[in-house]
Design a protein around this motif. Structure first.
Motif, PDB file in Angstrom:
ATOM      1  N   ASP A 116       1.991   9.892  10.112  1.00 18.42           N
ATOM      2  CA  ASP A 116       1.339   8.587   9.973  1.00 18.42           C
ATOM      3  C   ASP A 116       2.295   7.494   9.509  1.00 18.42           C
ATOM      4  O   ASP A 116       1.853   6.408   9.124  1.00 18.42           O
ATOM      5  CB  ASP A 116       0.182   8.685   8.962  1.00 18.42           C
ATOM      6  N   VAL A 117       3.608   7.742   9.559  1.00 18.16           N
ATOM      7  CA  VAL A 117       4.546   6.776   8.994  1.00 18.16           C
ATOM      8  C   VAL A 117       4.477   5.431   9.719  1.00 18.16           C
ATOM      9  O   VAL A 117       4.586   4.369   9.088  1.00 18.16           O
ATOM     10  CB  VAL A 117       5.983   7.332   8.987  1.00 18.16           C
ATOM     11  N   ALA A 118       4.275   5.428  11.030  1.00 18.63           N
ATOM     12  CA  ALA A 118       4.212   4.161  11.768  1.00 18.63           C
ATOM     13  C   ALA A 118       3.033   3.323  11.309  1.00 18.63           C
ATOM     14  O   ALA A 118       3.154   2.105  11.122  1.00 18.63           O
ATOM     15  CB  ALA A 118       4.126   4.431  13.265  1.00 18.63           C
ATOM     16  N   THR A 119       1.872   3.970  11.131  1.00 17.34           N
ATOM     17  CA  THR A 119       0.685   3.251  10.663  1.00 17.34           C
ATOM     18  C   THR A 119       0.919   2.689   9.264  1.00 17.34           C
ATOM     19  O   THR A 119       0.531   1.555   8.958  1.00 17.34           O
ATOM     20  CB  THR A 119      -0.528   4.183  10.671  1.00 17.34           C
ATOM     21  N   LYS A 120       1.566   3.458   8.407  1.00 17.44           N
ATOM     22  CA  LYS A 120       1.835   3.001   7.046  1.00 17.44           C
ATOM     23  C   LYS A 120       2.824   1.833   7.042  1.00 17.44           C
ATOM     24  O   LYS A 120       2.668   0.877   6.268  1.00 17.44           O
ATOM     25  CB  LYS A 120       2.352   4.165   6.204  1.00 17.44           C
ATOM     26  N   ILE A 121       3.830   1.887   7.902  1.00 17.72           N
ATOM     27  CA  ILE A 121       4.777   0.780   8.015  1.00 17.72           C
ATOM     28  C   ILE A 121       4.047  -0.496   8.413  1.00 17.72           C
ATOM     29  O   ILE A 121       4.277  -1.578   7.851  1.00 17.72           O
ATOM     30  CB  ILE A 121       5.888   1.104   9.035  1.00 17.72           C
ATOM     31  N   PRO A 136       0.799  -1.228   0.000  1.00 18.65           N
ATOM     32  CA  PRO A 136       0.000   0.000   0.000  1.00 18.65           C
ATOM     33  C   PRO A 136       0.833   1.280   0.000  1.00 18.65           C
ATOM     34  O   PRO A 136       0.458   2.266  -0.635  1.00 18.65           O
ATOM     35  CB  PRO A 136      -0.849  -0.121   1.267  1.00 18.65           C
ATOM     36  N   PHE A 137       1.981   1.283   0.704  1.00 21.35           N
ATOM     37  CA  PHE A 137       2.753   2.525   0.852  1.00 21.35           C
ATOM     38  C   PHE A 137       4.237   2.267   0.531  1.00 21.35           C
ATOM     39  O   PHE A 137       5.065   2.149   1.439  1.00 21.35           O
ATOM     40  CB  PHE A 137       2.604   3.070   2.268  1.00 21.35           C
ATOM     41  N   PRO A 138       4.587   2.184  -0.751  1.00 19.87           N
ATOM     42  CA  PRO A 138       5.979   1.924  -1.104  1.00 19.87           C
ATOM     43  C   PRO A 138       6.904   3.109  -0.832  1.00 19.87           C
ATOM     44  O   PRO A 138       8.112   2.930  -0.728  1.00 19.87           O
ATOM     45  CB  PRO A 138       5.914   1.618  -2.599  1.00 19.87           C
ATOM     46  N   ILE A 139       6.354   4.301  -0.734  1.00 23.98           N
ATOM     47  CA  ILE A 139       7.159   5.485  -0.464  1.00 23.98           C
ATOM     48  C   ILE A 139       6.852   5.962   0.943  1.00 23.98           C
ATOM     49  O   ILE A 139       5.708   6.312   1.257  1.00 23.98           O
ATOM     50  CB  ILE A 139       6.857   6.618  -1.463  1.00 23.98           C
ATOM     51  N   LEU A 140       7.863   5.970   1.820  1.00 21.51           N
ATOM     52  CA  LEU A 140       7.675   6.344   3.223  1.00 21.51           C
ATOM     53  C   LEU A 140       8.544   7.547   3.573  1.00 21.51           C
ATOM     54  O   LEU A 140       9.698   7.632   3.154  1.00 21.51           O
ATOM     55  CB  LEU A 140       8.038   5.182   4.140  1.00 21.51           C
ATOM     56  N   ASP A 141       7.974   8.456   4.338  1.00 22.24           N
ATOM     57  CA  ASP A 141       8.678   9.640   4.810  1.00 22.24           C
ATOM     58  C   ASP A 141       8.748   9.573   6.337  1.00 22.24           C
ATOM     59  O   ASP A 141       7.715   9.586   7.003  1.00 22.24           O
ATOM     60  CB  ASP A 141       7.933  10.909   4.375  1.00 22.24           C
ATOM     61  N   PRO A 142       9.938   9.466   6.925  1.00 22.98           N
ATOM     62  CA  PRO A 142      10.053   9.388   8.383  1.00 22.98           C
ATOM     63  C   PRO A 142       9.412  10.568   9.112  1.00 22.98           C
ATOM     64  O   PRO A 142       9.068  10.446  10.292  1.00 22.98           O
ATOM     65  CB  PRO A 142      11.567   9.355   8.624  1.00 22.98           C
ATOM     66  N   LEU A 175       9.468   4.655  16.136  1.00 22.49           N
ATOM     67  CA  LEU A 175      10.624   4.843  17.008  1.00 22.49           C
ATOM     68  C   LEU A 175      11.923   5.045  16.223  1.00 22.49           C
ATOM     69  O   LEU A 175      12.971   5.279  16.828  1.00 22.49           O
ATOM     70  CB  LEU A 175      10.778   3.631  17.930  1.00 22.49           C
ATOM     71  N   GLY A 176      11.850   4.955  14.908  1.00 20.86           N
ATOM     72  CA  GLY A 176      13.028   5.202  14.082  1.00 20.86           C
ATOM     73  C   GLY A 176      13.352   4.028  13.179  1.00 20.86           C
ATOM     74  O   GLY A 176      12.663   3.004  13.167  1.00 20.86           O
ATOM     75  N   ASP A 177      14.402   4.183  12.392  1.00 15.65           N
ATOM     76  CA  ASP A 177      14.894   3.109  11.542  1.00 15.65           C
ATOM     77  C   ASP A 177      16.379   2.936  11.818  1.00 15.65           C
ATOM     78  O   ASP A 177      17.100   3.909  12.055  1.00 15.65           O
ATOM     79  CB  ASP A 177      14.606   3.381  10.067  1.00 15.65           C
ATOM     80  N   ARG A 178      16.822   1.679  11.808  1.00 17.54           N
ATOM     81  CA  ARG A 178      18.182   1.377  12.232  1.00 17.54           C
ATOM     82  C   ARG A 178      18.751   0.235  11.398  1.00 17.54           C
ATOM     83  O   ARG A 178      18.020  -0.577  10.834  1.00 17.54           O
ATOM     84  CB  ARG A 178      18.197   0.966  13.708  1.00 17.54           C
ATOM     85  N   SER A 179      20.069   0.159  11.353  1.00 22.57           N
ATOM     86  CA  SER A 179      20.752  -1.001  10.803  1.00 22.57           C
ATOM     87  C   SER A 179      20.899  -2.023  11.917  1.00 22.57           C
ATOM     88  O   SER A 179      21.534  -1.754  12.940  1.00 22.57           O
ATOM     89  CB  SER A 179      22.128  -0.610  10.254  1.00 22.57           C
ATOM     90  N   MET A 180      20.280  -3.194  11.732  1.00 16.55           N
ATOM     91  CA  MET A 180      20.284  -4.223  12.756  1.00 16.55           C
ATOM     92  C   MET A 180      20.439  -5.586  12.085  1.00 16.55           C
ATOM     93  O   MET A 180      20.311  -5.714  10.865  1.00 16.55           O
ATOM     94  CB  MET A 180      18.985  -4.179  13.584  1.00 16.55           C
ATOM     95  N   LEU A 181      20.707  -6.601  12.884  1.00 15.35           N
ATOM     96  CA  LEU A 181      20.883  -7.944  12.363  1.00 15.35           C
ATOM     97  C   LEU A 181      19.548  -8.651  12.177  1.00 15.35           C
ATOM     98  O   LEU A 181      18.614  -8.449  12.956  1.00 15.35           O
ATOM     99  CB  LEU A 181      21.762  -8.763  13.308  1.00 15.35           C
ATOM    100  N   ALA A 182      19.463  -9.478  11.149  1.00 10.06           N
ATOM    101  CA  ALA A 182      18.285 -10.291  10.908  1.00 10.06           C
ATOM    102  C   ALA A 182      18.711 -11.547  10.162  1.00 10.06           C
ATOM    103  O   ALA A 182      19.717 -11.551   9.448  1.00 10.06           O
ATOM    104  CB  ALA A 182      17.238  -9.525  10.097  1.00 10.06           C
ATOM    105  N   CYS A 183      17.940 -12.604  10.335  1.00  9.88           N
ATOM    106  CA  CYS A 183      18.170 -13.831   9.577  1.00  9.88           C
ATOM    107  C   CYS A 183      17.239 -13.791   8.372  1.00  9.88           C
ATOM    108  O   CYS A 183      16.049 -14.078   8.484  1.00  9.88           O
ATOM    109  CB  CYS A 183      17.905 -15.060  10.435  1.00  9.88           C
ATOM    110  N   ALA A 184      17.773 -13.402   7.230  1.00 10.77           N
ATOM    111  CA  ALA A 184      16.980 -13.242   6.014  1.00 10.77           C
ATOM    112  C   ALA A 184      17.323 -14.283   4.951  1.00 10.77           C
ATOM    113  O   ALA A 184      16.562 -14.475   4.009  1.00 10.77           O
ATOM    114  CB  ALA A 184      17.193 -11.839   5.432  1.00 10.77           C
ATOM    115  N   HIS A 185      18.487 -14.926   5.088  1.00 14.67           N
ATOM    116  CA  HIS A 185      18.926 -15.944   4.134  1.00 14.67           C
ATOM    117  C   HIS A 185      19.427 -17.150   4.921  1.00 14.67           C
ATOM    118  O   HIS A 185      20.611 -17.492   4.893  1.00 14.67           O
ATOM    119  CB  HIS A 185      20.025 -15.398   3.218  1.00 14.67           C
ATOM    120  N   ALA A 186      18.518 -17.789   5.650  1.00 20.98           N
ATOM    121  CA  ALA A 186      18.897 -18.918   6.499  1.00 20.98           C
ATOM    122  C   ALA A 186      19.538 -20.024   5.668  1.00 20.98           C
ATOM    123  O   ALA A 186      19.093 -20.338   4.571  1.00 20.98           O
ATOM    124  CB  ALA A 186      17.666 -19.453   7.232  1.00 20.98           C
TER     125      ALA A 186
END
Length: 432
Positions: free
Chosen positions: A117-122, A107-113, A271-282
């Motif tokens: 309403d950015v949290a709701t769109k996320i 629904p919202f490919p373009i987001l503005d921090p 609360l913001g956007d950050r560079s964090m670790l995730a398991c995306a290619h197990a």
């Protein structure tokens, strides 16, 4: 020649893709970890700020991580096409609860921090993510309950196996007819249906299961029904019970697959956007229990730096009396739109539970798949842990299970289930 309004969304999506590529390529050098590092309890402090507080506790108690270089995730082409076609007409309603003009895609490919309403769109993006848009059937998934026990082998408290965890969406359909909206939507108003049944083990619960309906109308709460092995009858389930965990399991229905409660019943704060670790290619599928935390989670697997949005979720006043969590912190991958982890806080405001998700990006769930083979790579889960951090009890589900007869497990957007699967009649029949 296309008018500017017709190519604006695809062009901006291309810009975003370049941004993510650049972000992913530079984050490891600034993060305190680098590809090749192995994170154990001895050096867990290195990732304290790179995972959620709950996930950090899991690492400190034995969930090992392999740090690898980040890799890109592409959306399924039909989902990408739907986003370009329909997203320009989507908006939030006057009360900031309803989603207006939505058909399919993101629904919202373009987001503005800076957007209030950015949290709701996320969160709407997270609900309508590209993982499974039409239907899915996760067969013979296995869940193991164990207590966190750093350095110890697994000692099972409970083993469960369920025949199907399935879902069907009436709207947002991109791959399986009817497209893009099931005609039933205009009649029933049902947005999506999910079902988990029948229970295969333990023997005393054999045949039990549940189904749940979600409605597009913000004022129409979810409907749910359960078939219980003990009574052999279907009973209606109150929506407020969706945030509680049954028996020894630490999972609750509102936190399966990330944050999954009805969105219009909650408030969202960015609360913001950050560079964090995730398991995306197990790398492991099937995944396997950790040998270093008592089998409470699944490890060792590959974790990489990702761009995550962080959103605080709190129940609206009309829902707060029935919800056990005072707040939930949701971490959302800004490219794949899955949640690598979700932390919940109890009514006293203390950290209570964490959910940790291991995801893979490939064209089949297991290397030797014969049926569940997709024409393009897609994201899906390999393991998911729900840990009660106050008691130390964890429930980890394996997708597919290591010992189940159905190894392929994931059937996504294949028409494997239809609306008839999600009826009390089907639930009752399977239970008997």
């Amino acid at each position: 020649m296309k008018k500017p309004s017709q190519f604006r969304v695809p062009a901006l999506l291309a810009v975003i893709a370049v941004f993510f590529a650049l972000t992913l390529s530079i984050t490891p050098a600034h993060a305190g970890v680098k590809p090749g590092d192995v994170i154990t309890p001895k050096n867990a402090e290195q990732v304290r700020t790179l995972v959620s507080p709950g996930a950090y506790v899991a690492v400190a108690k034995g969930m090992q991580m392999n740090i690898v270089a980040p890799s890109r995730i592409d959306w399924p082409p039909p989902y990408q096409d739907a986003t370009e076609k329909y997203s320009g007409q989507v908006r939030l309603g006057p009360d900031h609860r309803d989603l207006l003009g939505y058909v399919a895609g993101q629904p919202f490919p373009i987001l503005d921090p800076n957007d209030p309403d950015v949290a709701t769109k996320i969160m709407w993006n997270q609900y309508l993510k590209p993982i499974a848009t039409d239907d899915f059937d996760l067969r013979y998934f296995e869940c193991q309950v164990a207590r966190q026990n750093p350095g110890a082998q697994q000692q099972l408290m409970l083993l469960t196996e369920t025949g199907h965890l399935a879902g069907y969406s009436d709207i947002g359909r991109t791959e399986v007819e009817p497209l893009p909206v099931d005609p039933d939507f205009k009649i029933s108003g049902v947005w999506s249906r999910v079902g988990a049944y029948p229970t295969l083990t333990p023997a005393e619960d054999r045949g039990s299961g549940a189904i749940r309906y979600r409605y597009w109308d913000a004022n129409h709460g979810d409907d749910a029904w359960a078939f219980l092995a003990g009574t052999r009858r279907v009973r209606r389930v109150n929506e407020v019970m969706m945030s509680s965990s049954p028996g020894l399991s630490t999972w609750d229905a509102d936190h399966v697959g990330g944050f999954g409660a009805k969105p219009q019943e909650y408030n969202f704060k960015f609360l913001g956007d950050r560079s964090m670790l995730a398991c995306a290619h197990a790398m492991n599928s099937p995944a396997h229990p950790c040998s270093t935390d008592g089998g409470a989670t699944s490890c060792t697997d590959d974790w990489e730096m990702r761009h995550l949005y962080v959103v605080e979720v709190t129940p609206r006043p009309e829902r707060i009396a029935g919800v056990l969590q005072s707040k939930t912190i949701v971490y959302v991958d800004g490219e794949g739109w899955f949640s690598p982890y979700v932390d919940s806080y109890d009514r006293k405001g203390e950290l209570w539970k964490t959910q940790i998700y291991l995801n893979s990006y490939r064209d089949r769930p297991v290397p030797d798949a014969k049926v569940a083979v997709y024409p393009f790579k897609r994201e899906f889960g390999t393991a998911a842990s729900s840990i009660d951090l106050q008691s130390g009890v964890a429930t980890t589900c394996y997708l597919p299970g290591p010992d189940t007869p159905e190894r392929e497990c994931w059937y996504i957007n294949m028409g494997a289930v239809d609306r008839e699967f999600f009826t009390t009649e089907a639930l009752t029949k399977a239970g008997h």
